[in-house]
Scaffold this motif. Sequence first.
Motif, PDB file in Angstrom:
ATOM      1  N   THR A 173      -3.508   4.012   5.467  1.00 15.04           N
ATOM      2  CA  THR A 173      -3.529   3.076   6.591  1.00 15.04           C
ATOM      3  C   THR A 173      -3.159   1.666   6.167  1.00 15.04           C
ATOM      4  OG1 THR A 173      -5.166   4.384   7.783  1.00 15.04           O
ATOM      5  CG2 THR A 173      -4.976   2.053   8.375  1.00 15.04           C
ATOM      6  N   PHE A 174      -3.787   1.162   5.129  1.00 14.20           N
ATOM      7  CA  PHE A 174      -3.587  -0.234   4.751  1.00 14.20           C
ATOM      8  C   PHE A 174      -2.142  -0.550   4.379  1.00 14.20           C
ATOM      9  CE2 PHE A 174      -5.435  -4.308   3.784  1.00 14.20           C
ATOM     10  CZ  PHE A 174      -4.563  -4.844   2.857  1.00 14.20           C
ATOM     11  N   PRO A 175      -1.543   0.162   3.442  1.00 13.06           N
ATOM     12  CA  PRO A 175      -0.197  -0.226   3.013  1.00 13.06           C
ATOM     13  C   PRO A 175       0.870  -0.112   4.087  1.00 13.06           C
ATOM     14  CG  PRO A 175      -0.832   1.853   2.008  1.00 13.06           C
ATOM     15  CD  PRO A 175      -2.050   1.289   2.659  1.00 13.06           C
ATOM     16  N   ILE A 176       0.674   0.691   5.113  1.00 11.47           N
ATOM     17  CA  ILE A 176       1.706   0.844   6.133  1.00 11.47           C
ATOM     18  C   ILE A 176       1.463  -0.049   7.349  1.00 11.47           C
ATOM     19  CG2 ILE A 176       2.136   3.222   5.439  1.00 11.47           C
ATOM     20  CD1 ILE A 176       0.696   4.115   8.004  1.00 11.47           C
ATOM     21  N   SER A 177       0.374  -0.814   7.309  1.00 12.93           N
ATOM     22  CA  SER A 177      -0.002  -1.614   8.477  1.00 12.93           C
ATOM     23  C   SER A 177       0.396  -3.070   8.324  1.00 12.93           C
ATOM     24  CB  SER A 177      -1.518  -1.541   8.691  1.00 12.93           C
ATOM     25  OG  SER A 177      -1.937  -0.224   8.963  1.00 12.93           O
ATOM     26  N   SER A 178       0.745  -3.661   9.460  1.00 15.66           N
ATOM     27  CA  SER A 178       0.903  -5.102   9.464  1.00 15.66           C
ATOM     28  C   SER A 178      -0.482  -5.740   9.474  1.00 15.66           C
ATOM     29  CB  SER A 178       1.696  -5.555  10.690  1.00 15.66           C
ATOM     30  OG  SER A 178       1.004  -5.248  11.879  1.00 15.66           O
ATOM     31  N   LEU A 179      -0.574  -6.904   8.880  1.00 18.48           N
ATOM     32  CA  LEU A 179      -1.844  -7.612   8.752  1.00 18.48           C
ATOM     33  C   LEU A 179      -1.672  -9.021   9.288  1.00 18.48           C
ATOM     34  CD1 LEU A 179      -2.477  -6.519   5.088  1.00 18.48           C
ATOM     35  CD2 LEU A 179      -3.654  -5.603   7.086  1.00 18.48           C
ATOM     36  N   GLY A 180      -2.726  -9.531   9.888  1.00 23.97           N
ATOM     37  CA  GLY A 180      -2.607 -10.871  10.443  1.00 23.97           C
ATOM     38  C   GLY A 180      -3.884 -11.667  10.331  1.00 23.97           C
ATOM     39  N   TRP A 181      -3.721 -12.963  10.411  1.00 23.01           N
ATOM     40  CA  TRP A 181      -4.828 -13.894  10.546  1.00 23.01           C
ATOM     41  C   TRP A 181      -4.684 -14.596  11.898  1.00 23.01           C
ATOM     42  CZ3 TRP A 181      -9.043 -14.287   7.552  1.00 23.01           C
ATOM     43  CH2 TRP A 181      -8.976 -13.765   6.257  1.00 23.01           C
TER      44      TRP A 181
ATOM     45  N   SER B 177       4.301  -4.614   6.647  1.00 21.31           N
ATOM     46  CA  SER B 177       4.116  -3.677   5.542  1.00 21.31           C
ATOM     47  C   SER B 177       5.143  -3.918   4.433  1.00 21.31           C
ATOM     48  CB  SER B 177       4.210  -2.245   6.041  1.00 21.31           C
ATOM     49  OG  SER B 177       5.461  -2.020   6.670  1.00 21.31           O
ATOM     50  N   SER B 178       6.295  -4.458   4.784  1.00 24.41           N
ATOM     51  CA  SER B 178       7.342  -4.726   3.792  1.00 24.41           C
ATOM     52  C   SER B 178       7.232  -6.125   3.195  1.00 24.41           C
ATOM     53  CB  SER B 178       8.719  -4.569   4.428  1.00 24.41           C
ATOM     54  OG  SER B 178       8.895  -5.509   5.467  1.00 24.41           O
ATOM     55  N   GLY B 179       6.265  -6.907   3.682  1.00 20.81           N
ATOM     56  CA  GLY B 179       6.053  -8.236   3.123  1.00 20.81           C
ATOM     57  C   GLY B 179       6.693  -9.373   3.899  1.00 20.81           C
ATOM     58  N   THR B 180       7.327  -9.060   4.999  1.00 24.49           N
ATOM     59  CA  THR B 180       7.910 -10.108   5.828  1.00 24.49           C
ATOM     60  C   THR B 180       6.799 -10.906   6.504  1.00 24.49           C
ATOM     61  OG1 THR B 180       9.854  -8.757   6.269  1.00 24.49           O
ATOM     62  CG2 THR B 180       9.445 -10.603   7.757  1.00 24.49           C
ATOM     63  N   THR B 181       6.911 -12.220   6.430  1.00 22.60           N
ATOM     64  CA  THR B 181       5.855 -13.087   6.966  1.00 22.60           C
ATOM     65  C   THR B 181       6.348 -13.897   8.162  1.00 22.60           C
ATOM     66  OG1 THR B 181       6.457 -14.826   5.397  1.00 22.60           O
ATOM     67  CG2 THR B 181       4.715 -13.312   4.738  1.00 22.60           C
TER      68      THR B 181
ATOM     69  N   ASN C  36      -1.895  -4.570  -1.687  1.00 22.81           N
ATOM     70  CA  ASN C  36      -2.145  -3.220  -1.175  1.00 22.81           C
ATOM     71  C   ASN C  36      -3.062  -2.420  -2.100  1.00 22.81           C
ATOM     72  OD1 ASN C  36      -0.592  -3.667   1.095  1.00 22.81           O
ATOM     73  ND2 ASN C  36       1.253  -2.752   0.215  1.00 22.81           N
ATOM     74  N   ALA C  37      -2.959  -2.645  -3.385  1.00 19.96           N
ATOM     75  CA  ALA C  37      -3.792  -1.901  -4.330  1.00 19.96           C
ATOM     76  C   ALA C  37      -5.274  -2.222  -4.137  1.00 19.96           C
ATOM     77  CB  ALA C  37      -3.373  -2.211  -5.758  1.00 19.96           C
ATOM     78  N   LYS C  38      -5.562  -3.457  -3.798  1.00 20.70           N
ATOM     79  CA  LYS C  38      -6.951  -3.881  -3.595  1.00 20.70           C
ATOM     80  C   LYS C  38      -7.361  -3.849  -2.129  1.00 20.70           C
ATOM     81  CE  LYS C  38      -7.037  -6.976  -7.598  1.00 20.70           C
ATOM     82  NZ  LYS C  38      -7.257  -8.384  -8.065  1.00 20.70           N
ATOM     83  N   LYS C  39      -6.414  -3.560  -1.241  1.00 18.45           N
ATOM     84  CA  LYS C  39      -6.675  -3.578   0.202  1.00 18.45           C
ATOM     85  C   LYS C  39      -7.213  -4.945   0.623  1.00 18.45           C
ATOM     86  CE  LYS C  39      -7.460   1.363   0.870  1.00 18.45           C
ATOM     87  NZ  LYS C  39      -8.401   2.404   1.397  1.00 18.45           N
ATOM     88  N   MET C  40      -6.491  -5.963   0.217  1.00 14.88           N
ATOM     89  CA  MET C  40      -6.896  -7.333   0.513  1.00 14.88           C
ATOM     90  C   MET C  40      -5.739  -8.072   1.190  1.00 14.88           C
ATOM     91  SD  MET C  40     -10.017  -7.856  -0.670  1.00 14.88           S
ATOM     92  CE  MET C  40     -10.112  -9.648  -0.764  1.00 14.88           C
ATOM     93  N   VAL C  41      -6.108  -8.993   2.071  1.00 17.20           N
ATOM     94  CA  VAL C  41      -5.130  -9.916   2.626  1.00 17.20           C
ATOM     95  C   VAL C  41      -5.719 -11.315   2.511  1.00 17.20           C
ATOM     96  CG1 VAL C  41      -5.971  -9.547   4.998  1.00 17.20           C
ATOM     97  CG2 VAL C  41      -3.681 -10.481   4.616  1.00 17.20           C
TER      98      VAL C  41
END
Length: 115
Positions: free
Chosen positions: A31-39, A56-60, A76-81
Amino acid sequence: QVQLVESGGGLVQAGGSLRLSCAASTSNALTFPISSLGWYRQAPGKQRELVARISSSGTTTYAGSVKGRFTISRDNAKKMVYLQMNNLKSEDTGVYYCNLASDNWGQGTQVTVSS
């Protein structure tokens, strides 16, 4: 199932810096590595707004008000943003929320910038 826990908020003077962290736990390791993340942030009396997003590809992408001052990153390895916030302004004050794939939210962390 997804859980997000933010940390790193606090009180800082205008011009200062803070680094927010969001730790994710997911029942599915993919789930984590394929998901977009936001603040996102929500100031008193205002609607929640997007601050920054990383795909997921690192585009900001960034809100115009924080571009050049804030940096979003992911591990992604630590599941952190993370959200590195520099040159903070009083208008950056609010509760900052971590978001995963639009549907999942953390409990928020308070950022207060004193002028």
